[in-house]
Enzyme design. Structure first.
Site, PDB file in Angstrom:
ATOM      1  N   GLU A  75       0.813  -1.215   0.000  1.00 50.65           N
ATOM      2  CA  GLU A  75       0.000   0.000   0.000  1.00 50.65           C
ATOM      3  C   GLU A  75       0.850   1.270   0.000  1.00 50.65           C
ATOM      4  O   GLU A  75       0.354   2.363   0.242  1.00 50.65           O
ATOM      5  CB  GLU A  75      -0.923   0.000   1.231  1.00 50.65           C
ATOM      6  CG  GLU A  75      -1.832  -1.200   1.320  1.00 50.65           C
ATOM      7  CD  GLU A  75      -2.697  -1.381   0.086  1.00 50.65           C
ATOM      8  OE1 GLU A  75      -3.237  -0.387  -0.422  1.00 50.65           O
ATOM      9  OE2 GLU A  75      -2.806  -2.529  -0.389  1.00 50.65           O
ATOM     10  N   HIS A 215     -14.243  -3.482  -3.196  1.00 46.19           N
ATOM     11  CA  HIS A 215     -13.486  -2.368  -2.620  1.00 46.19           C
ATOM     12  C   HIS A 215     -14.414  -1.537  -1.724  1.00 46.19           C
ATOM     13  O   HIS A 215     -14.675  -0.361  -1.982  1.00 46.19           O
ATOM     14  CB  HIS A 215     -12.900  -1.500  -3.743  1.00 46.19           C
ATOM     15  CG  HIS A 215     -11.408  -1.415  -3.691  1.00 46.19           C
ATOM     16  ND1 HIS A 215     -10.588  -2.521  -3.776  1.00 46.19           N
ATOM     17  CD2 HIS A 215     -10.561  -0.346  -3.544  1.00 46.19           C
ATOM     18  CE1 HIS A 215      -9.318  -2.148  -3.713  1.00 46.19           C
ATOM     19  NE2 HIS A 215      -9.270  -0.836  -3.550  1.00 46.19           N
ATOM     20  N   GLY A 220      -7.712   1.340   2.709  1.00 41.53           N
ATOM     21  CA  GLY A 220      -7.377   0.141   3.480  1.00 41.53           C
ATOM     22  C   GLY A 220      -7.944  -1.154   2.924  1.00 41.53           C
ATOM     23  O   GLY A 220      -7.848  -2.198   3.576  1.00 41.53           O
ATOM     24  N   ASN A 221      -8.518  -1.131   1.724  1.00 39.71           N
ATOM     25  CA  ASN A 221      -9.138  -2.331   1.161  1.00 39.71           C
ATOM     26  C   ASN A 221      -8.137  -3.460   0.926  1.00 39.71           C
ATOM     27  O   ASN A 221      -8.429  -4.626   1.197  1.00 39.71           O
ATOM     28  CB  ASN A 221      -9.832  -1.983  -0.163  1.00 39.71           C
ATOM     29  CG  ASN A 221     -11.034  -1.091   0.038  1.00 39.71           C
ATOM     30  OD1 ASN A 221     -12.074  -1.508   0.524  1.00 39.71           O
ATOM     31  ND2 ASN A 221     -10.897   0.188  -0.332  1.00 39.71           N
ATOM     32  N   GLY A 222      -6.951  -3.116   0.409  1.00 35.34           N
ATOM     33  CA  GLY A 222      -5.962  -4.154   0.107  1.00 35.34           C
ATOM     34  C   GLY A 222      -5.545  -4.917   1.344  1.00 35.34           C
ATOM     35  O   GLY A 222      -5.479  -6.156   1.333  1.00 35.34           O
ATOM     36  N   ARG A 223      -5.283  -4.186   2.419  1.00 34.69           N
ATOM     37  CA  ARG A 223      -4.836  -4.837   3.659  1.00 34.69           C
ATOM     38  C   ARG A 223      -5.940  -5.704   4.270  1.00 34.69           C
ATOM     39  O   ARG A 223      -5.680  -6.831   4.708  1.00 34.69           O
ATOM     40  CB  ARG A 223      -4.362  -3.777   4.657  1.00 34.69           C
ATOM     41  CG  ARG A 223      -2.976  -3.228   4.340  1.00 34.69           C
ATOM     42  CD  ARG A 223      -2.694  -1.925   5.060  1.00 34.69           C
ATOM     43  NE  ARG A 223      -3.430  -0.820   4.465  1.00 34.69           N
ATOM     44  CZ  ARG A 223      -3.503   0.391   4.996  1.00 34.69           C
ATOM     45  NH1 ARG A 223      -2.906   0.645   6.146  1.00 34.69           N
ATOM     46  NH2 ARG A 223      -4.175   1.343   4.391  1.00 34.69           N
ATOM     47  N   ILE A 224      -7.162  -5.213   4.279  1.00 30.03           N
ATOM     48  CA  ILE A 224      -8.271  -6.023   4.806  1.00 30.03           C
ATOM     49  C   ILE A 224      -8.486  -7.252   3.917  1.00 30.03           C
ATOM     50  O   ILE A 224      -8.701  -8.362   4.414  1.00 30.03           O
ATOM     51  CB  ILE A 224      -9.570  -5.195   4.902  1.00 30.03           C
ATOM     52  CG1 ILE A 224      -9.426  -4.071   5.949  1.00 30.03           C
ATOM     53  CG2 ILE A 224     -10.759  -6.093   5.240  1.00 30.03           C
ATOM     54  CD1 ILE A 224      -9.316  -4.562   7.383  1.00 30.03           C
TER      55      ILE A 224
END
Length: 377
Positions: A75, A215, A220-224
Site C-alpha cells: 500500500e 473495494h 485500506g481495502n488491500g490490507r483487509i
C-alpha cells in the site's frame, strides 16, 4: 496532467457476479485440478506441523510481524522488517511514525479478529467460534487499521459513500463497485464465507478476489482483503491459527497480481486467477512450513540451554517473550517476567553470555535482540 485528462477515460464501475460463481469450466482444467491437489497437500503439511506444535502462535509471531510489513508495503509504505522490529523496541527509525503505526495497526487488527473468533473450549460448545467471520467483524478490523494514521479521515469502520477508484496520478485503471451496491454485495460475501464450495482454497481465492472487486472502504481495502485469507482458513478450520499469509507472494510481482485480478474484471477469467492463487498457496505453504520448522528447532535448542545452564526458573518465560518480540528493552518485559529488576538483568546477562541474545553498546536503555530470529526473518 490535469484532473480532467485523468478522469476523461475512467472505466465504468465494475459490477461482478455475486458469489458463488459458476466454476464448471475452471474445474475441467487439468492444471487447476492438479494445483488444487498440490495446494491442499502443502497446506496439509503446514497444518500438521502447527497441530503438533505445543504453542504454534509463539513460533509464528515473528512471521506475523513480517506479514504486517509486507502487506503495508503493497500500500506504499517503505518500512522494512528491520525498521518495524526496531520501532517495536522503542528505537528511532528513518521511516515516518505514521507508516510504522500503519504496520502496528495491521498486526493489532489481526490479533483483534483472532480474539473475537477464537474457538470456545468448554465441552458444550467444543469447536465453535465465539463470533463468525462477518461484515461486522470486517468493519471493526477496518476501524483498527485506520486508527490514528493517514487514513483516519476516510470513515474508519464504515463502507464508502462515494465512488472510489484504483490507479495512480496519471491514470485510473479500475473503478470498483458503486457505493449504493456495496452493502448488498458485502452481505453476499458474508453468506459465501459459510457456503460449501468445491474446495476451501478455491473459495479463499474467490473471496479475496470478490472483496477487491467490491473495494467496500474508502481506504485500506488491500490490507483487509489480504487479512481475510488467513482468517477465512482459520474460521473454516483448515488451520488451527490464522497464520498463513500471501503478501510476500503478491508483493513479489505486484503487476502479475493486478493482471490476474484484471482478467476477472475484464474477461470473467476466474480460471487464471485461481491458478495464480493456488500457485501462491503452494509456494507460501512450503516457505511457512520451512521457516516454522527452523523456528521450532531454534526454540528447542534455546529451551534446552535454559533448562540445563540457566540459573533462573523464569528463563523459559523470558525465552517465550523473545520469540514474541525478538528486539526489546528490559523495561518492555519487566512487568511480564516475575521477580526483581536484578533477577531480570541477571537473566539477560546469562542470555547474552550463552549467545541467545546480543545487546547494543548503550549503558542505559539498552536494546537486546536475538540475531538468530532476525536472520531467519
Amino acid at each position: 496532467m490535469n484532473f480532467e485528462e485523468i478522469y476523461k477515460n475512467v472505466p465504468k464501475p465494475h459490477i461482478p457476479e455475486k458469489l458463488p460463481v459458476e466454476l464448471s469450466a475452471a474445474l475441467y482444467d487439468c492444471e487447476i485440478i492438479k494445483l488444487i491437489s498440490k495446494a491442499n497437500n502443502a497446506m496439509g503439511a503446514y497444518r500438521g506441523f502447527l497441530l503438533n506444535t505445543i504453542n504454534p502462535m509463539l513460533l509464528i509471531a515473528p512471521l506475523m510481524s513480517q506479514e504486517a510489513v509486507l502487506s503495508s508495503k503493497l500500500e506504499g509504505t517503505h518500512a522494512t522488517i528491520e525498521d518495524f522490529i526496531n520501532y517495536d523496541a522503542g528505537n528511532e527509525v528513518a521511516v515516518s511514525k505514521d507508516e510504522m503505526q500503519e504496520i502496528m495497526n495491521y498486526r493489532t487488527a489481526l490479533f483483534y479478529a483472532l480474539d473475537k473468533m477464537s474457538t470456545i473450549s468448554d465441552e458444550s460448545e467444543e469447536g465453535r467460534h465465539k463470533l463468525p467471520l462477518s461484515v461486522r467483524l470486517i468493519k471493526e478490523m477496518h476501524k483498527i487499521l485506520l486508527d490514528n494514521v493517514r487514513g483516519k479521515t476516510k470513515s474508519p469502520g464504515e463502507f464508502k459513500s462515494e465512488q472510489n477508484y484504483i490507479g495512480n496520478s496519471n491514470k485510473i485503471t479500475f473503478t470498483p463497485l458503486p457505493p449504493e451496491l456495496t452493502l448488498d454485495y458485502m452481505a453476499n460475501l458474508e453468506k459465501y464465507i459459510h457456503h460449501e464450495e468445491v474446495d476451501l482454497l478455491v473459495q479463499a481465492a474467490l473471496l479475496h478476489c470478490q472483496f477487491e472487486m467490491i473495494h467496500p472502504f474508502k481506504d485500506g481495502n488491500g490490507r483487509i482483503g489480504r487479512l481475510l485469507i488467513p482468517l477465512f482458513l482459520y474460521y473454516r478450520d483448515m488451520l488451527p491459527v490464522p497464520t498463513f499469509y500471501m503478501s510476500a507472494y503478491f508483493e513479489k510481482d505486484r503487476n502479475m497480481y493486478l493482471e490476474k485480478l484484471s482478467a476477472v474484471s475484464k474477461d470473467n477469467d476466474y480460471a487464471a486467477w485461481i491458478k495464480y492463487f493456488l500457485e501462491g498457496v503452494i509456494e507460501q505453504a512450503e516457505i511457512n512450513t520451512m521457516k516454522a520448522k527452523k523456528m521450532l528447532g531454534m526454540y528447542n535448542d534455546f529451551k534446552e540451554l535454559c533448562i540445563s545452564e540457566m540459573s533462573s526458573k523464569y528463563a523459559i518465560m523470558l525465552l517465550d517473550e523473545i520469540f514474541k518480540k525478538p528486539m526489546f528493552k528490559a523495561k518492555q518485559v519487566q512487568d511480564i517476567i516475575p521477580g526483581s529488576k536484578g533477577t531480570l538483568y541477571n537473566m539477560l546477562d546469562e542470555f547474552v553470555e550463552k549467545g541467545i541474545l546480543r545487546k547494543d553498546e548503550k549503558v542505559r536503555n539498552t536494546t537486546y535482540y536475538c540475531p538468530a530470529i532476525l536472520t531467519l526473518l
